[in-house]
Design a protein around this motif. Sequence first.
Motif, PDB file in Angstrom:
ATOM      1  N   LEU A  71       0.750  -1.077  -0.047  1.00 14.40           N
ATOM      2  CA  LEU A  71       0.041   0.023  -0.035  1.00 14.40           C
ATOM      3  C   LEU A  71       0.618   1.260  -0.002  1.00 14.40           C
ATOM      4  O   LEU A  71       1.846   1.394   0.848  1.00 14.40           O
ATOM      5  CB  LEU A  71      -0.913   0.062   1.441  1.00 14.40           C
ATOM      6  CG  LEU A  71      -2.172   1.081   1.056  1.00 14.40           C
ATOM      7  CD1 LEU A  71      -3.044   0.892   0.079  1.00 14.40           C
ATOM      8  CD2 LEU A  71      -2.890   0.941   2.417  1.00 14.40           C
ATOM      9  N   SER A  72       0.654   1.969  -1.002  1.00 15.53           N
ATOM     10  CA  SER A  72       1.339   3.255  -1.110  1.00 15.53           C
ATOM     11  C   SER A  72       0.892   4.522  -1.085  1.00 15.53           C
ATOM     12  O   SER A  72      -0.480   4.733  -1.511  1.00 15.53           O
ATOM     13  CB  SER A  72       2.232   3.300  -2.438  1.00 15.53           C
ATOM     14  OG  SER A  72       3.111   2.107  -2.681  1.00 15.53           O
ATOM     15  N   LEU A  73       1.379   5.415  -0.737  1.00 17.81           N
ATOM     16  CA  LEU A  73       1.000   6.928  -0.526  1.00 17.81           C
ATOM     17  C   LEU A  73       1.479   7.920  -1.486  1.00 17.81           C
ATOM     18  O   LEU A  73       2.472   7.985  -1.836  1.00 17.81           O
ATOM     19  CB  LEU A  73       1.219   7.615   0.893  1.00 17.81           C
ATOM     20  CG  LEU A  73       0.814   8.925   1.113  1.00 17.81           C
ATOM     21  CD1 LEU A  73      -0.705   9.404   1.127  1.00 17.81           C
ATOM     22  CD2 LEU A  73       1.430   9.489   2.306  1.00 17.81           C
ATOM     23  N   GLY A  74       0.407   8.625  -2.275  1.00 19.29           N
ATOM     24  CA  GLY A  74       1.020   9.630  -3.146  1.00 19.29           C
ATOM     25  C   GLY A  74       0.381  10.923  -3.091  1.00 19.29           C
ATOM     26  O   GLY A  74      -0.464  11.065  -2.521  1.00 19.29           O
ATOM     27  N   LYS A  75       1.063  11.949  -3.762  1.00 19.74           N
ATOM     28  CA  LYS A  75       0.384  13.379  -3.762  1.00 19.74           C
ATOM     29  C   LYS A  75      -0.224  13.655  -5.282  1.00 19.74           C
ATOM     30  O   LYS A  75       0.557  13.181  -6.303  1.00 19.74           O
ATOM     31  CB  LYS A  75       1.453  14.339  -3.421  1.00 19.74           C
ATOM     32  CG  LYS A  75       1.400  14.540  -2.160  1.00 19.74           C
ATOM     33  CD  LYS A  75       2.466  15.713  -1.765  1.00 19.74           C
ATOM     34  CE  LYS A  75       2.816  15.809  -0.193  1.00 19.74           C
ATOM     35  NZ  LYS A  75       3.747  16.891  -0.031  1.00 19.74           N
ATOM     36  N   ILE A  76      -1.238  14.165  -5.326  1.00 19.78           N
ATOM     37  CA  ILE A  76      -1.912  14.562  -6.771  1.00 19.78           C
ATOM     38  C   ILE A  76      -1.924  16.202  -6.731  1.00 19.78           C
ATOM     39  O   ILE A  76      -2.627  16.684  -5.897  1.00 19.78           O
ATOM     40  CB  ILE A  76      -3.257  13.785  -6.999  1.00 19.78           C
ATOM     41  CG1 ILE A  76      -3.202  12.579  -6.584  1.00 19.78           C
ATOM     42  CG2 ILE A  76      -3.819  14.201  -8.534  1.00 19.78           C
ATOM     43  CD1 ILE A  76      -4.638  11.685  -7.036  1.00 19.78           C
ATOM     44  N   LYS A  77      -1.446  16.549  -7.924  1.00 22.93           N
ATOM     45  CA  LYS A  77      -1.883  18.333  -7.963  1.00 22.93           C
ATOM     46  C   LYS A  77      -2.855  18.509  -8.864  1.00 22.93           C
ATOM     47  O   LYS A  77      -2.946  18.018  -9.971  1.00 22.93           O
ATOM     48  CB  LYS A  77      -0.098  18.912  -8.383  1.00 22.93           C
ATOM     49  CG  LYS A  77       0.737  18.895  -7.313  1.00 22.93           C
ATOM     50  CD  LYS A  77       2.099  19.493  -7.958  1.00 22.93           C
ATOM     51  CE  LYS A  77       3.122  19.428  -6.841  1.00 22.93           C
ATOM     52  NZ  LYS A  77       4.349  20.065  -7.105  1.00 22.93           N
ATOM     53  N   SER A  78      -3.530  19.331  -8.472  1.00 22.24           N
ATOM     54  CA  SER A  78      -4.890  19.811  -9.511  1.00 22.24           C
ATOM     55  C   SER A  78      -4.731  21.505  -9.457  1.00 22.24           C
ATOM     56  O   SER A  78      -3.983  21.932  -8.875  1.00 22.24           O
ATOM     57  CB  SER A  78      -6.032  19.269  -8.851  1.00 22.24           C
ATOM     58  OG  SER A  78      -6.415  19.888  -7.566  1.00 22.24           O
ATOM     59  N   GLU A  79      -5.504  21.851 -10.133  1.00 24.66           N
ATOM     60  CA  GLU A  79      -5.866  23.163 -10.358  1.00 24.66           C
ATOM     61  C   GLU A  79      -6.233  24.159  -9.076  1.00 24.66           C
ATOM     62  O   GLU A  79      -5.936  25.075  -8.798  1.00 24.66           O
ATOM     63  CB  GLU A  79      -6.811  23.449 -11.587  1.00 24.66           C
ATOM     64  CG  GLU A  79      -6.433  23.182 -12.945  1.00 24.66           C
ATOM     65  CD  GLU A  79      -7.387  23.470 -14.002  1.00 24.66           C
ATOM     66  OE1 GLU A  79      -8.703  24.213 -13.549  1.00 24.66           O
ATOM     67  OE2 GLU A  79      -7.117  23.073 -14.997  1.00 24.66           O
ATOM     68  N   LYS A  80      -6.959  23.176  -8.428  1.00 18.79           N
ATOM     69  CA  LYS A  80      -7.489  23.762  -7.007  1.00 18.79           C
ATOM     70  C   LYS A  80      -6.606  23.423  -5.982  1.00 18.79           C
ATOM     71  O   LYS A  80      -6.876  23.697  -4.638  1.00 18.79           O
ATOM     72  CB  LYS A  80      -8.880  23.448  -6.833  1.00 18.79           C
ATOM     73  CG  LYS A  80      -9.758  23.966  -7.865  1.00 18.79           C
ATOM     74  CD  LYS A  80     -11.339  23.615  -7.389  1.00 18.79           C
ATOM     75  CE  LYS A  80     -12.121  23.948  -8.649  1.00 18.79           C
ATOM     76  NZ  LYS A  80     -13.728  23.777  -8.366  1.00 18.79           N
ATOM     77  N   GLY A  81      -5.319  22.877  -6.085  1.00 19.55           N
ATOM     78  CA  GLY A  81      -4.406  22.534  -4.826  1.00 19.55           C
ATOM     79  C   GLY A  81      -3.989  21.120  -5.047  1.00 19.55           C
ATOM     80  O   GLY A  81      -3.740  20.566  -6.002  1.00 19.55           O
ATOM     81  N   GLU A  82      -3.688  20.660  -3.904  1.00 17.64           N
ATOM     82  CA  GLU A  82      -3.078  19.217  -3.834  1.00 17.64           C
ATOM     83  C   GLU A  82      -4.019  18.316  -2.883  1.00 17.64           C
ATOM     84  O   GLU A  82      -4.459  18.564  -2.213  1.00 17.64           O
ATOM     85  CB  GLU A  82      -1.522  19.489  -2.914  1.00 17.64           C
ATOM     86  CG  GLU A  82      -0.631  18.485  -3.083  1.00 17.64           C
ATOM     87  CD  GLU A  82       0.665  18.598  -2.517  1.00 17.64           C
ATOM     88  OE1 GLU A  82       1.609  18.589  -3.091  1.00 17.64           O
ATOM     89  OE2 GLU A  82       0.740  18.558  -1.068  1.00 17.64           O
ATOM     90  N   GLY A  83      -4.213  17.113  -3.686  1.00 19.59           N
ATOM     91  CA  GLY A  83      -4.932  16.101  -2.944  1.00 19.59           C
ATOM     92  C   GLY A  83      -4.036  14.777  -2.816  1.00 19.59           C
ATOM     93  O   GLY A  83      -2.768  14.764  -3.027  1.00 19.59           O
TER      94      GLY A  83
END
Length: 461
Positions: free
Chosen positions: A186-198
């Motif tokens: 199980l891995s954790l990652g970050k997603i960047k979007s136009e409205k910030g970071e998820g």
Amino acid sequence: MKHWNEECAVVGVYGVENASWLAYYSLFAMQHRGQEASGMSVFDGEAIQTHKAQGLVCEVFNQSTLSNLKGNIAIGHNRYATAGKNSSLDAQPLYARCSLGEISVVHNGNLTNAGILRERLTQEGSIFQSFLDTEVILHLIAKSKKESFEECIKEALKSIRGAYCLIFVLRDKMIVARDPYGLRPLSLGKIKSEKGEGYIVASESCAFDLLGAEYVRDVNAGEMLVFHNDKITSTQLFSPKDFKCIFEYIYFARPDSQVFGKNVYSIRKEMGRELARECKIESDIVVPVPDSGVPSALGYALESGIPFELGIIRNHYVGRTFIESEQSIRELKVKLKLNPIKEVIEGKRVIVLDDSVVRGTTSRQIVKILKNAGAKEVHLLISSPPTISPCFYGVDTPSKQELICATHTLDEVRKYVRADSLHFLSLEGLAKSVGSNEGYCQACFDGKYIENCFKSEDEEE
């Protein structure tokens, strides 16, 4: 316990608009981990919406269903189950409404004390609607007297044993938990979007690559993560024991994934190199059994200096052979799945490299296919040790009586598959390939199970 054996994919997306679409693409990237059913739960700002059904990801979801699953928190699941358990009731996520509100959960793994807990809960009045051990967890949460979902989940986790990667959606929160041994990845990652970071949590990092997400780290063994108000809170619920499933490197994971912090392709390639050091055979070509045998065959060819050839072509629209319950069906599917290139094989001494031997059915058919194509000799090499014991931690393997290497000598197995020679990677070679023999569960190869995984809380006390 064999009634609940499963090996699946889970994903959780938090804090990103149209989270359902990102969860969908993640499930698509991890389709290899489960092809029986797929499902998703999304918090739309007011309630948790769930859609699930039997079938592949692209069959279960379409633009219409995904458009109706609006929200910035989504959890998803691909199900792979023991043959014969084809029930839509066993598809995940599992949703419930209890005194604290709505909750939905997805689970990868297998609870070894699920039968004991299920019997106790049934006697106390619980009503079960599926065969899933995951439903046991929901009942434990619902019966807890704690005042918050977080505390209810913590209390439930103290009662369960075995392997689990769990992702919950609780209206405006997402909670993730991993068993103390870290058996399933199980891995954790970050997603960047136009409205910030998820954030994204998934069984394999190949899901991150498709979305352009940044790999951060693995969720720690025994850790619980709470995603709320765009923040992550980490709690170490249990002391980590570090007993990761080594079979993920051998067969289940995609070669482009980071599993347990290491690249799967590199490890499989090193397995082939180790096999070449252990087993030197005079041959004309090295041929992989596609697809999971390709990296190890490349490693063997590079180490030995014997030319690598794609002598067998795979039909990618046929599923994995050892899932099927009837021998005749498995044998037919091998023929449908693999086809040799006669011009490459004919008149050659062939080393054919595969990842494992379970019942021996596939290996026998592969040797037959190559000899029918005119191979002068067929030497079967396996880039893992002999599988001698079943798994109880979330991998569907047959009983010990059905595992050919558990009931036959090496020469008896060779005669059965009709190979000119048969060689397996040693346990020592496997340890060298992954970097250590510490911190991995290899019970399928050595029969050494994690004792505490089978004990209930009452037994330990």
